[in-house]
Write a protein that holds these residues in place. Structure first.
Motif, mmCIF file in Angstrom:
data_model
loop_
_atom_site.group_PDB
_atom_site.id
_atom_site.type_symbol
_atom_site.label_atom_id
_atom_site.label_comp_id
_atom_site.label_asym_id
_atom_site.label_seq_id
_atom_site.Cartn_x
_atom_site.Cartn_y
_atom_site.Cartn_z
ATOM 1 N N HIS A 111 54.186 48.585 54.153
ATOM 2 C CA HIS A 111 53.871 47.715 55.289
ATOM 3 C C HIS A 111 55.041 47.681 56.279
ATOM 4 C CE1 HIS A 111 52.445 44.265 57.588
ATOM 5 N NE2 HIS A 111 53.621 43.672 57.371
ATOM 6 N N SER A 112 56.252 47.601 55.741
ATOM 7 C CA SER A 112 57.450 47.554 56.593
ATOM 8 C C SER A 112 57.599 48.829 57.407
ATOM 9 C CB SER A 112 58.701 47.342 55.735
ATOM 10 O OG SER A 112 58.596 46.160 54.976
ATOM 11 N N SER A 113 57.375 49.983 56.774
ATOM 12 C CA SER A 113 57.548 51.258 57.470
ATOM 13 C C SER A 113 56.457 51.489 58.512
ATOM 14 C CB SER A 113 57.574 52.412 56.460
ATOM 15 O OG SER A 113 56.349 52.496 55.768
ATOM 16 N N LEU A 114 55.274 50.902 58.280
ATOM 17 C CA LEU A 114 54.172 51.058 59.241
ATOM 18 C C LEU A 114 54.339 50.162 60.470
ATOM 19 C CD1 LEU A 114 51.041 51.258 56.904
ATOM 20 C CD2 LEU A 114 51.967 53.091 58.339
ATOM 21 N N THR A 115 55.168 49.123 60.330
ATOM 22 C CA THR A 115 55.315 48.161 61.436
ATOM 23 C C THR A 115 56.619 48.368 62.194
ATOM 24 O OG1 THR A 115 56.173 46.541 59.829
ATOM 25 C CG2 THR A 115 53.833 46.407 60.403
ATOM 26 N N GLY A 116 57.077 49.614 62.246
ATOM 27 C CA GLY A 116 58.214 49.927 63.099
ATOM 28 C C GLY A 116 59.578 49.753 62.474
ATOM 29 N N HIS A 117 59.673 49.930 61.140
ATOM 30 C CA HIS A 117 60.966 49.842 60.472
ATOM 31 C C HIS A 117 61.235 51.145 59.716
ATOM 32 C CE1 HIS A 117 59.368 45.684 60.698
ATOM 33 N NE2 HIS A 117 60.611 45.381 61.048
ATOM 34 N N LEU A 118 62.479 51.590 59.715
ATOM 35 C CA LEU A 118 62.887 52.698 58.863
ATOM 36 C C LEU A 118 63.289 52.099 57.525
ATOM 37 C CD1 LEU A 118 63.504 55.742 58.594
ATOM 38 C CD2 LEU A 118 65.849 55.219 59.294
ATOM 39 N N VAL A 119 62.633 52.537 56.450
ATOM 40 C CA VAL A 119 62.858 51.972 55.116
ATOM 41 C C VAL A 119 63.512 53.015 54.220
ATOM 42 C CG1 VAL A 119 61.775 50.971 53.067
ATOM 43 C CG2 VAL A 119 60.897 50.405 55.346
ATOM 44 N N LEU A 120 64.602 52.653 53.572
ATOM 45 C CA LEU A 120 65.268 53.495 52.590
ATOM 46 C C LEU A 120 65.116 52.840 51.225
ATOM 47 C CD1 LEU A 120 66.760 54.000 55.406
ATOM 48 C CD2 LEU A 120 68.692 54.787 54.033
ATOM 49 N N SER A 121 64.806 53.641 50.205
ATOM 50 C CA SER A 121 64.665 53.062 48.868
ATOM 51 C C SER A 121 64.795 54.153 47.805
ATOM 52 C CB SER A 121 63.316 52.349 48.723
ATOM 53 O OG SER A 121 63.305 51.566 47.535
ATOM 54 N N THR A 122 64.758 53.717 46.540
ATOM 55 C CA THR A 122 64.857 54.650 45.418
ATOM 56 C C THR A 122 63.630 54.534 44.525
ATOM 57 O OG1 THR A 122 65.960 53.133 43.862
ATOM 58 C CG2 THR A 122 67.363 54.332 45.423
ATOM 59 N N LEU A 123 63.371 55.625 43.808
ATOM 60 C CA LEU A 123 62.273 55.696 42.845
ATOM 61 C C LEU A 123 62.770 56.413 41.599
ATOM 62 C CD1 LEU A 123 59.039 56.839 44.751
ATOM 63 C CD2 LEU A 123 59.254 54.774 43.377
ATOM 64 N N HIS A 124 62.144 56.129 40.476
ATOM 65 C CA HIS A 124 62.468 56.869 39.252
ATOM 66 C C HIS A 124 61.420 57.953 39.032
ATOM 67 C CE1 HIS A 124 65.876 54.575 37.774
ATOM 68 N NE2 HIS A 124 65.251 53.477 38.165
ATOM 69 N N THR A 125 61.705 59.162 39.529
ATOM 70 C CA THR A 125 60.861 60.324 39.264
ATOM 71 C C THR A 125 61.774 61.501 38.947
ATOM 72 O OG1 THR A 125 60.810 61.044 41.582
ATOM 73 C CG2 THR A 125 59.086 59.531 40.875
ATOM 74 N N ASN A 126 61.209 62.542 38.344
ATOM 75 C CA ASN A 126 62.026 63.683 37.928
ATOM 76 C C ASN A 126 62.403 64.602 39.081
ATOM 77 O OD1 ASN A 126 62.158 63.012 35.185
ATOM 78 N ND2 ASN A 126 60.162 63.947 34.783
ATOM 79 N N ASP A 127 61.506 64.695 40.076
ATOM 80 C CA ASP A 127 61.802 65.586 41.200
ATOM 81 C C ASP A 127 61.225 64.980 42.477
ATOM 82 O OD1 ASP A 127 59.088 66.006 40.940
ATOM 83 O OD2 ASP A 127 59.262 68.043 40.160
ATOM 84 N N ALA A 128 61.478 65.646 43.593
ATOM 85 C CA ALA A 128 61.040 65.124 44.889
ATOM 86 C C ALA A 128 59.524 65.094 45.001
ATOM 87 C CB ALA A 128 61.640 65.975 46.008
#
Length: 567
Positions: free
Chosen positions: A402-419
């Motif tokens: 929701h934040s990224s759709l409303t005009g914000h650049l969002v940086l975050s992390t996820l736990h996955t093995n690859d991109a």
């Protein structure tokens, strides 16, 4: 290095290291953030630190020295007390007894006041040399040798004092001088070795102390079982936890000073079969965030990330297991985005270090501040850029999208093995495919590998068995078409790396730019394997291939690459 701004500008511009536009921009940033001009130029990645120091050494007519590639006299190092060396950013590295001259590497060889002070302190003529901070920090490791020699003796002496007289009140003993000295010595040694984690592990008949150094666990020493509850009680006392609670997990934090660094310690205590286990994450403050190049990004990957960070909306995700450096990567990106015209807000757990002019919020579940609630509150703070420490549940992923759709650049992390696994992971958490496809700009997958020690690096022809391991890995991952390095490098082992052949860490990365074709695959809910295949076709360098590139460059070993990504 102290030089008039005009001289500094002339030297850097004439050398071609920076442009006039970069220099003027750095002046503005230095004034705004209250940092030195050189710190800004190097920290932004405008010019490599070693080249800058060499250029300014030439301008100042002083000799340049790289202590990482020079044999350092350990006895000369100790001629200057550690506190002075780290406060003044210098290190003695050689002593000519016949001429009574001590050679001193300095961040600022033009500091005449300090040079005169040193001459009086050591009773010898001081010959200044210019050196980078990386080089000085490498040489300061010699101070650790003295700590290591005294470590076991100090611990044994204090254990004897702590257990003298039989059983005592645990809380009273936790406040006693011997126990304070024991814990302080262990913490100091952990900080000196750049350990990221410190473990007190209760066994049936003893207490095991282990450090995680450069991503690998090391057994440091064992202590008598009798001291186990007292030492854990001391940790609880520092972290503000309940000393008489032994059945429930507890979390807390405290900080201590090591040299010129403040070390924040995040504490976790859980009950186990043989007693309470204490785990401490050591977060050492840094004078400046690292640039993407210093972290290990290639030029192509750096440009992709920087291009994505210039967008005014969407998401940049960093993925990988715990301890792979994801947050450090996001800090490096935030550093490049930190400008007067933008409002940057973060919600983190923990805040690893403070960044000037960025509004950072600490997760506090007791106070009702979770990642989701914190992100919801940040949206009312008029942000342009938001960093969320981790996307871990459906509520947080919905808020991030929701934040990224409303005009914000969002940086975050996820736990996955690859991109490629980032999008399917978000879909698993309940996100709609069209929302995921329209918001993700770039996904960075990463691992940390140990660097080969520069003091003892050697090379050898690739053994046939190693070649088979690499080829088997390529078959497993479906990654072919890469030339194998003809020679391999490794560390033979020396005093500087405690005979393990490695010193420090660097990242290996795969950076997936989300193209229109990949967005279509996300809309179709395609598996990660299919997304990865398309990304490789479009030029993505995989974790394994980036690791092989660093192996060929002599940065790390093939054993390290296989250790962190082998399937």
């Amino acid at each position: 290095m102290h030089l008039p701004t005009s001289n500094l500008k002339t030297a850097l511009l004439s050398s071609g290291l920076v442009t006039e536009e970069q220099f003027n921009s750095a002046i503005d940033e230095a004034r705004r953030t209250n940092r030195t001009l050189l710190n800004v130029i190097i920290g932004r990645g405008d010019a490599p630190e070693e080249y800058v120091v060499q250029t300014l050494a030439d301008e100042s007519k002083v000799s340049y020295i790289d202590l990482r590639r020079t044999e350092v006299d350990g006895q000369a190092v100790h001629m200057i007390p550690e506190a002075i060396a780290k406060t003044k950013n210098l290190c003695a590295f050689a002593f000519d007894t016949d001429a009574n001259i001590v050679k001193v590497a300095m961040e600022d060889p033009n500091d005449l006041e300090t040079i005169e002070f040193l001459r009086a302190k050591v009773g010898a003529w001081v010959e200044p040399h210019a050196a980078s901070m990386i080089s000085l920090q490498f040489a300061w490791k010699h101070y650790q040798e003295k700590v290591g020699e005294n470590f076991s003796r100090i611990i044994k002496e204090n254990i004897a004092k702590a257990t003298e007289g039989g059983v005592m009140n645990v809380e009273k003993m936790a406040r006693g001088i011997p126990i304070i000295s024991i814990l302080d010595t262990i913490l100091e040694n952990a900080a000196a070795l750049n350990a990221s984690d410190l473990h007190f592990e209760p066994l049936a008949d003893q207490l095991l102390v282990r450090f995680r150094v450069d991503g690998v666990m090391q057994e440091v020493l064992t202590l008598p079982k009798a001291i186990d509850p007292i030492l854990v009680a001391r940790v609880k006392l520092l972290a503000g936890l309940q000393i008489d609670e032994h059945r429930a997990p507890q979390d807390g934090r405290f900080s201590f000073t090591s040299g010129d660094h403040n070390v924040d310690v995040r504490v976790s205590i859980i009950p186990t079969f043989y007693g309470e286990k204490a785990e401490m994450r050591l977060l050492k403050g840094s004078s400046r965030p690292l640039s993407l190049v210093e972290l290990g990004f290639s030029e192509r990957e750096r440009l992709i990330v920087e291009d994505a960070s210039k967008k005014t909306f969407g998401m940049i995700l960093s993925t990988g297991p715990t301890g792979s450096g994801k947050t450090t990567t996001l800090y490096a990106i935030l550093h490049t985005l930190n400008r007067p015209e933008v409002n940057i807000c973060t919600v983190e757990d923990p805040i690893e270090y403070s960044i000037s002019r960025i509004n950072q919020t600490q997760v506090n579940t007791k106070a009702g501040i979770t990642f989701a609630n914190g992100l919801r509150a940040l949206l009312r703070q008029n942000p342009d850029i938001i960093m969320v420490g981790e996307i871990r549940d459906e509520e947080t992923v919905d808020m991030a999208i929701h934040s990224s759709l409303t005009g914000h650049l969002v940086l975050s992390t996820l736990h996955t093995n690859d991109a490629a696994g980032a999008a399917p992971r978000m879909l698993d958490m309940g996100a709609e495919p069209y929302l995921v496809a329209s918001t993700i700009n770039v996904v960075i997958a990463q691992r940390l590998v140990r660097r080969i020690c520069l003091s003892c690096v050697t090379s050898e022809d690739m053994p046939p068995e190693t070649k088979k391991l690499i080829e088997a890995q390529m078959v497993l991952t479906g990654e072919g078409g890469v030339a194998l390095p003809p020679r391999l490098y490794r560390g033979a082992g020396c005093k500087m790396c405690h005979n393990n052949g490695y010193k420090g860490q660097i990242g290996i990365y795969e950076v997936m730019s989300v193209s229109n074709e990949i967005r279509d695959l996300i809309l179709e809910k395609s598996p990660a394997v299919k997304i990865k295949k398309k990304a490789i076709e479009q030029g993505m360098t995989t974790l394994f291939h980036d690791g092989l590139r660093k192996v060929e460059e002599g940065v790390t070993t093939i054993d390290e690459v296989l250790r962190v990504i082998r399937e």
